[in-house]
Scaffold this motif. Sequence first.
Motif, short mmCIF file in Angstrom:
data_model
loop_
_atom_site.label_atom_id
_atom_site.label_comp_id
_atom_site.label_asym_id
_atom_site.label_seq_id
_atom_site.Cartn_x
_atom_site.Cartn_y
_atom_site.Cartn_z
N VAL A 97 -7.62 4.78 0.32
CA VAL A 97 -7.14 4.00 -0.83
C VAL A 97 -7.99 4.32 -2.05
CG1 VAL A 97 -6.60 1.70 -1.67
CG2 VAL A 97 -6.48 2.17 0.77
N THR A 98 -7.35 4.70 -3.14
CA THR A 98 -8.11 5.13 -4.32
C THR A 98 -7.87 4.26 -5.55
OG1 THR A 98 -6.32 6.65 -4.79
CG2 THR A 98 -8.22 7.54 -3.63
N GLU A 99 -6.78 3.52 -5.56
CA GLU A 99 -6.46 2.77 -6.77
C GLU A 99 -5.87 1.41 -6.42
OE1 GLU A 99 -3.95 4.52 -9.95
OE2 GLU A 99 -4.02 6.26 -8.62
N VAL A 100 -6.09 0.45 -7.28
CA VAL A 100 -5.38 -0.82 -7.17
C VAL A 100 -4.77 -1.11 -8.52
CG1 VAL A 100 -5.48 -3.13 -6.27
CG2 VAL A 100 -7.44 -1.62 -6.03
N GLU A 101 -3.59 -1.66 -8.49
CA GLU A 101 -2.90 -1.96 -9.72
C GLU A 101 -2.46 -3.41 -9.58
OE1 GLU A 101 -0.03 1.24 -10.55
OE2 GLU A 101 1.29 -0.47 -10.87
N VAL A 102 -2.86 -4.24 -10.52
CA VAL A 102 -2.48 -5.66 -10.45
C VAL A 102 -1.57 -5.96 -11.62
CG1 VAL A 102 -3.31 -8.02 -10.37
CG2 VAL A 102 -4.72 -6.18 -9.42
N LEU A 108 0.88 -1.16 0.00
CA LEU A 108 0.00 0.00 0.00
C LEU A 108 0.92 1.21 0.00
CD1 LEU A 108 -2.60 1.60 0.53
CD2 LEU A 108 -2.48 0.88 2.93
N VAL A 109 0.76 2.05 -1.02
CA VAL A 109 1.71 3.14 -1.23
C VAL A 109 1.01 4.48 -1.17
CG1 VAL A 109 3.40 4.09 -2.85
CG2 VAL A 109 2.99 1.63 -2.79
N CYS A 110 1.60 5.44 -0.47
CA CYS A 110 1.05 6.79 -0.47
C CYS A 110 1.47 7.52 -1.75
CB CYS A 110 1.52 7.58 0.74
SG CYS A 110 0.94 9.30 0.69
N VAL A 112 1.84 -12.62 -9.15
CA VAL A 112 0.93 -11.48 -9.20
C VAL A 112 1.42 -10.49 -8.17
CG1 VAL A 112 -1.46 -10.79 -9.34
CG2 VAL A 112 -0.88 -13.19 -9.15
N GLU A 113 1.33 -9.26 -8.53
CA GLU A 113 1.77 -8.20 -7.64
C GLU A 113 0.62 -7.21 -7.57
OE1 GLU A 113 5.76 -6.98 -8.88
OE2 GLU A 113 4.90 -4.97 -8.64
N VAL A 114 0.17 -6.91 -6.37
CA VAL A 114 -0.95 -5.99 -6.22
C VAL A 114 -0.45 -4.75 -5.48
CG1 VAL A 114 -3.28 -5.66 -5.34
CG2 VAL A 114 -2.54 -7.93 -6.08
N THR A 115 -0.67 -3.60 -6.06
CA THR A 115 -0.26 -2.37 -5.40
C THR A 115 -1.46 -1.48 -5.18
OG1 THR A 115 1.85 -2.50 -6.55
CG2 THR A 115 1.31 -0.40 -5.50
N TYR A 116 -1.75 -1.22 -3.92
CA TYR A 116 -2.82 -0.29 -3.58
C TYR A 116 -2.21 1.10 -3.46
CZ TYR A 116 -5.52 -4.46 -2.46
OH TYR A 116 -6.17 -5.67 -2.54
N ARG A 117 -2.92 2.10 -3.96
CA ARG A 117 -2.42 3.47 -3.86
C ARG A 117 -3.46 4.37 -3.22
NH1 ARG A 117 2.15 3.73 -6.84
NH2 ARG A 117 2.35 2.05 -8.38
N GLY A 118 -2.97 5.37 -2.54
CA GLY A 118 -3.89 6.32 -1.91
C GLY A 118 -3.10 7.31 -1.09
N LEU A 119 -3.81 7.96 -0.16
CA LEU A 119 -3.15 8.95 0.69
C LEU A 119 -2.98 8.39 2.09
CD1 LEU A 119 -4.88 12.32 -0.29
CD2 LEU A 119 -2.60 11.50 -0.90
N MET A 124 -9.96 -4.36 -4.84
CA MET A 124 -10.18 -3.30 -3.85
C MET A 124 -10.96 -3.85 -2.65
SD MET A 124 -9.46 -0.22 -3.18
CE MET A 124 -9.28 1.06 -4.44
N ALA A 125 -11.93 -4.72 -2.97
CA ALA A 125 -12.75 -5.28 -1.90
C ALA A 125 -11.96 -6.28 -1.05
CB ALA A 125 -13.98 -5.97 -2.50
N ASP A 126 -10.82 -6.70 -1.56
CA ASP A 126 -10.03 -7.70 -0.85
C ASP A 126 -9.10 -7.11 0.21
OD1 ASP A 126 -11.19 -9.68 -2.31
OD2 ASP A 126 -9.51 -9.96 -3.69
N LEU A 127 -9.13 -5.78 0.35
CA LEU A 127 -8.27 -5.17 1.36
C LEU A 127 -9.12 -4.70 2.54
CD1 LEU A 127 -5.29 -4.47 1.86
CD2 LEU A 127 -5.82 -2.15 1.12
N PRO A 128 -9.12 -5.49 3.61
CA PRO A 128 -9.97 -5.17 4.78
C PRO A 128 -9.58 -3.82 5.37
CG PRO A 128 -8.83 -7.29 5.05
CD PRO A 128 -8.27 -6.65 3.84
N VAL A 129 -10.54 -3.21 6.02
CA VAL A 129 -10.31 -1.90 6.63
C VAL A 129 -9.12 -1.91 7.57
CG1 VAL A 129 -11.29 -0.12 8.11
CG2 VAL A 129 -12.73 -1.27 6.45
N GLU A 130 -9.02 -2.98 8.36
CA GLU A 130 -7.93 -3.01 9.35
C GLU A 130 -6.56 -3.18 8.69
OE1 GLU A 130 -10.27 -5.19 9.03
OE2 GLU A 130 -9.54 -7.26 9.17
#
Lengths: 140, 140
Positions: free
Chosen positions: B121-126, A90-92, A124-131, B108-114
């Motif tokens: 989080v605004t984007e996911v890149e696979v 998870l990247v800012c 597979v590589e998953v990168t979440y982005r946000g603030l 996106m739904a696979d990333l739990p709040v905790e």
Amino acid sequence: MSDLLERLRGRGWRMTSQRRVVAEVLDGDHVHLTADEVHARAAARLPEISRATVYNTLRELVTLDEVMEVATDGRAKRYDPNAHRPHQHLVCSTCGTIRDVHPTGDPMADLPVEERFGFTVTEVEVTYRGLCPSCAQSVS
Amino acid sequence: MSDLLERLRGRGWRMTSQRRVVAEVLDGDHVHLTADEVHARAAARLPEISRATVYNTLRELVTLDEVMEVATDGRAKRYDPNAHRPHQHLVCSTCGTIRDVHPTGDPMADLPVEERFGFTVTEVEVTYRGLCPSCAQSVS
DNA sequence: ATCCTACGATGGACAGAGTCTAAGTCAAGA
DNA sequence: TCTTGACTTAGACTCTGTCCATCGTAGGAT
């Protein structure tokens, strides 16, 4: 991480002070240093260590699957010692901070055969982005 | 893609031959050119076009969400004109070839709040990695 | 304990990708 | 057609990373 040194010795690594220091710097959770940061921290303990050695050592650690190379943007690669427990990042988008995250689900299963174009898919590589919290605050 | 030129004009872009050529080069499906490749193809039609202009234009197209920037490895970024239909990428670890893919499921739904650590989080890149058919063949 | 030697470290040159700047050019509105 | 500010240009510069020739040393052999 001390067992990393053991494993490396077991693999026939010649143990040098430089390699030891680099391995020590890459210790802990949520550590995602760039090569330059690794060099800076290593140089704090071993001033004469050269950039080339840091790059060489990092490359070897990656080859041995002891460290993960993470290229989240077009900038410097980051090195993640948490290579044994599978995880994603998870990247800012603003400050570049990285957290290790563990999504549920299996993205590999989400790619149907007809979408594989004959590739042998292995990773597979998953990168979440946000603030991140502090960057989100300075925006508002 | 010709409507891209329309949209850009509508957004107040000053239309120059350089920008037109860059936009034309970035046309089609499964196009994932590096900035240098864009420059080479643009220069075939407009020999005097400079690298800086290509970089500037690409940056603007990315800002306007008309083109996606894809940084699959530590190498050169690639530019993907297929920015309007959401998709992910399948990359050959050996030759770097990229295909657009459409996985099922919603990462996106696979990333739990905790597991979000307070991030917005605004984007996911696979990114799927593996060997393309021709590279797989040369290995065996 | 000392010697040998191949493996590793060093630093400086080099390369690839991208950004910046100062000066010149030109699209498009008046 | 004129004007002007936005755009383009070439080249210098930065950042990240690699290569190479030379020097140093870890660790096995004696």
